[in-house]
Scaffold this motif. Structure first.
Motif, short mmCIF file in Angstrom:
data_model
loop_
_atom_site.label_atom_id
_atom_site.label_comp_id
_atom_site.label_asym_id
_atom_site.label_seq_id
_atom_site.Cartn_x
_atom_site.Cartn_y
_atom_site.Cartn_z
N PRO A 1 -16.11 3.98 9.15
CA PRO A 1 -17.26 4.86 8.94
C PRO A 1 -17.75 4.98 7.50
N TYR A 2 -16.94 4.59 6.53
CA TYR A 2 -17.37 4.72 5.14
C TYR A 2 -16.78 3.59 4.31
N PHE A 3 -17.46 3.25 3.24
CA PHE A 3 -17.03 2.15 2.39
C PHE A 3 -15.67 2.45 1.76
N GLY A 4 -14.81 1.44 1.74
CA GLY A 4 -13.51 1.57 1.09
C GLY A 4 -12.38 1.99 2.00
N ALA A 5 -12.70 2.44 3.21
CA ALA A 5 -11.65 2.83 4.15
C ALA A 5 -10.76 1.63 4.42
N CYS A 6 -9.47 1.83 4.39
CA CYS A 6 -8.44 0.80 4.63
C CYS A 6 -8.20 -0.10 3.42
N GLU B 1 -9.42 0.79 23.54
CA GLU B 1 -8.20 -0.01 23.54
C GLU B 1 -7.67 -0.06 22.12
N SER B 2 -6.40 0.11 21.97
CA SER B 2 -5.79 0.11 20.65
C SER B 2 -5.56 -1.31 20.14
N TRP B 3 -5.56 -1.44 18.82
CA TRP B 3 -5.22 -2.70 18.14
C TRP B 3 -4.45 -2.30 16.89
N SER B 4 -3.45 -3.06 16.53
CA SER B 4 -2.68 -2.78 15.32
C SER B 4 -2.61 -4.00 14.44
N GLY B 5 -2.77 -3.79 13.15
CA GLY B 5 -2.63 -4.85 12.16
C GLY B 5 -1.87 -4.33 10.96
N ASP B 6 -1.82 -5.14 9.92
CA ASP B 6 -1.09 -4.75 8.72
C ASP B 6 -1.66 -3.53 8.01
N ILE B 7 -2.97 -3.35 8.09
CA ILE B 7 -3.57 -2.27 7.30
C ILE B 7 -3.94 -1.03 8.10
N ALA B 8 -4.02 -1.14 9.43
CA ALA B 8 -4.41 0.03 10.20
C ALA B 8 -4.20 -0.19 11.70
N LYS B 9 -4.21 0.91 12.41
CA LYS B 9 -4.23 0.91 13.87
C LYS B 9 -5.60 1.43 14.28
N THR B 10 -6.19 0.84 15.32
CA THR B 10 -7.49 1.29 15.78
C THR B 10 -7.37 1.94 17.15
N GLY B 11 -8.36 2.73 17.49
CA GLY B 11 -8.42 3.34 18.81
C GLY B 11 -9.39 2.65 19.73
N TYR B 12 -10.23 1.77 19.17
CA TYR B 12 -11.28 1.12 19.94
C TYR B 12 -11.39 -0.35 19.58
N LYS B 13 -12.00 -1.10 20.51
CA LYS B 13 -12.34 -2.50 20.26
C LYS B 13 -13.79 -2.70 20.68
N ILE B 14 -14.46 -3.62 20.00
CA ILE B 14 -15.79 -4.06 20.42
C ILE B 14 -15.78 -5.58 20.45
N LYS B 15 -16.19 -6.12 21.58
CA LYS B 15 -16.43 -7.56 21.68
C LYS B 15 -17.89 -7.74 21.27
N GLN C 1 0.86 -1.18 0.00
CA GLN C 1 0.00 0.00 0.00
C GLN C 1 0.90 1.22 0.00
N ASN C 2 0.45 2.28 -0.66
CA ASN C 2 1.30 3.46 -0.78
C ASN C 2 0.79 4.62 0.08
N TRP C 3 0.05 4.33 1.12
CA TRP C 3 -0.44 5.41 1.96
C TRP C 3 -0.05 5.17 3.42
N VAL C 4 -0.14 6.23 4.18
CA VAL C 4 0.17 6.18 5.60
C VAL C 4 -1.07 6.62 6.36
N GLN C 5 -1.39 5.89 7.40
CA GLN C 5 -2.54 6.26 8.22
C GLN C 5 -2.23 7.56 8.96
#
Length: 163
Positions: free
Chosen positions: A97-102, A140-154, A54-58
């Motif tokens: 929040p919108y289609f196509g994000a990430c 709670e933060s989570w990090s993966g290959d495509i993005a870092k999140t600020g929240y989690k939902i069980k 991917q050629n973008w930075v979060q």
């Protein structure tokens, strides 16, 4: 009032309060951004899909989160970016929040992405359709290959989003 009628009144009140306490709080994406903080909108950012990387930075990786929903059962609409599952169900995904994000555009800031896990998995018929996720939220933060999140939902449930 008889003792039995009083018992029924108290029982009804307890059941009503308990069921109200478990009602999910309906939240929206703007509720996940602290008051006064400006969110970066990446929807109009150009992305090239040439090559494997991917050629973008979060943007804004240290975007502040809202603590108010920690431990609360919430319902949040959004779009799915699948992470784990099979052809029948997914057990882990990003809610955006919108289609196509990430995928088609750079990811939004972490406070606009939620990492969702659902133990038994849920079927997702189309990634183009908006859904509503219900579950217990944590800031709670989570990090993966495509993005870092600020929240989690069980997650405890998913439904189609209806206007």
């Amino acid at each position: 009032m008889s003792l039995f009628n009083r018992f029924l009144a108290v029982l009804f009140t307890c059941v009503s309060v308990a069921s109200f306490a478990n009602e999910p709080v309906e939240i929206f994406w703007e509720d996940l951004v602290p008051e006064g903080h400006v969110t970066v909108d990446t929807r109009n950012s150009a992305a090239s899909h040439e090559g494997a990387e991917q050629n973008w930075v979060q943007p804004n990786l240290d975007a502040p989160v809202v603590q108010k929903y920690n431990g609360k059962t919430v319902s949040l609409p959004g779009f799915v970016v699948p992470l784990e599952g099979d052809s029948e169900v997914i057990t882990e995904f990003l809610l955006v929040p919108y289609f196509g994000a990430c995928i088609h555009v750079p990811p939004p800031p972490p406070n606009q992405i939620v990492h969702v896990t659902i133990a038994d998995g849920v079927p997702i018929e189309s990634l183009y359709d908006a859904i509503v996720v219900t579950g217990v939220m944590s800031a709670e933060s989570w990090s993966g290959d495509i993005a870092k999140t600020g929240y989690k939902i069980k997650g405890i449930g998913v439904a189609p989003f209806e206007l």
